[in-house]
Design a protein around this motif. Sequence first.
Motif: not given
Length: 398
Positions: A111-123, A280-285, A305-310
């Motif tokens: 659910f957290h990941a889904f809501m991040l997508e929704i907020h990004a779309a609204i932004h 992850v924001k369009g990238r594959k992990l 590797a060059a990974l981060g918080a997301a």
Amino acid sequence: MTKNATEVHSKAGPLARYYQAREAGELREDPVQEQVMMRLQELYTALDGYEEKFEPGKGANGFLSRVLGRGKTSDFPKGYYIYGDVGRGKSMIMDLFFEEAPVRAKRRVHFHAFMLEIHAAIHEWRYMSAEDRIAKWDTDKDDPIPPLGRKVAHESRLLCFDEFQVTDVTDAMLLGRLFGELMKLGVVIVLTSNRVPEDLYIGGLNRELFLPTIAMLREKMNVIALDGPTDYRLERMKGMPTYYYPLGEEATQALSEAFWRLTDHDVADRSKVGPDVLDVKGRKLTIPVADRGVAVVSFKKMCGAALGAADYLQIAWHYHTVIMVGIPKLGPNNRNEAKRFVTFIDALYENNVKFLCCAEVPPEDLYEEGHGHFEFQRTVSRLMEMQSQEYLAKGHAV
């Protein structure tokens, strides 16, 4: 096997899969789980042929006509809100249902990941011109929710949410309208939560504005409890050490046995245990080994590797348990890796993810001296706490 089990065993669907897992010794008999699976089997049957029936362009009885009000939303299958305490098997049941659901356009997402997508779309919406909104969203209205609902409905006829909870006032205000739009469009929602609907967002800012959403969940979804007496996750971890050192065959074997206890599968059996690919924001992990909410990763791949918080948050939301192998002694010479490890542990800790690992040295010796030693002490403290029974008993992402 019960009479119901015998009747269902030869049929398709999540209930048959559930009985097969029980016969194989992967699950024990649990009447409460069985009753919930029977209800989800009913939804499985209702979804058979659902996409074709409501496919756009099917005429008077098609999906578009219903969206435009010439059909009854009561014709849509009701989704499920499944709640219960930690470790009762909610995620396992969701997995079985989702894998068997006879729907092509389906999505299972935290659910957290889904809501991040929704907020990004609204932004994005807020900064678009009227012309761009018409071109991309096919609307000239100043309200993003209806077109956003149509977009989600077009992509997914079945949405499955794990670990549903509401802790943010913005989410609370948005959820009622968004879920209402999705249900009006015929999207079937199945979700699991540690909380009964009436306890969602309890104590939250302006909670009275969220009460209509709770009422809608009660009215539009089948709300059922998965409240058996056994915390299977904690029971499987009972007496199991979580931090092994030094590195070597003994520690590796111990973690392999831990994976078996948690999943009933051999970590080396690639036909059963992954890999998983997270978005992850369009990238594959890629997570090389994963099964039943348990992931196995290496320090080198996660922190070298060059990974981060997301990236780490996606892992923390997707898995209730993470096993990491190959943690070396850290210091100024590999400080970048140490900083990523700190971020990784923070993501797991803040989402109550169970963490098992093997390392070169005990936690207090991981980063003994040099620049960065002081900042690392919080991570040492968290690694120690994550071994406690109190931490292990916490619900995932609560």
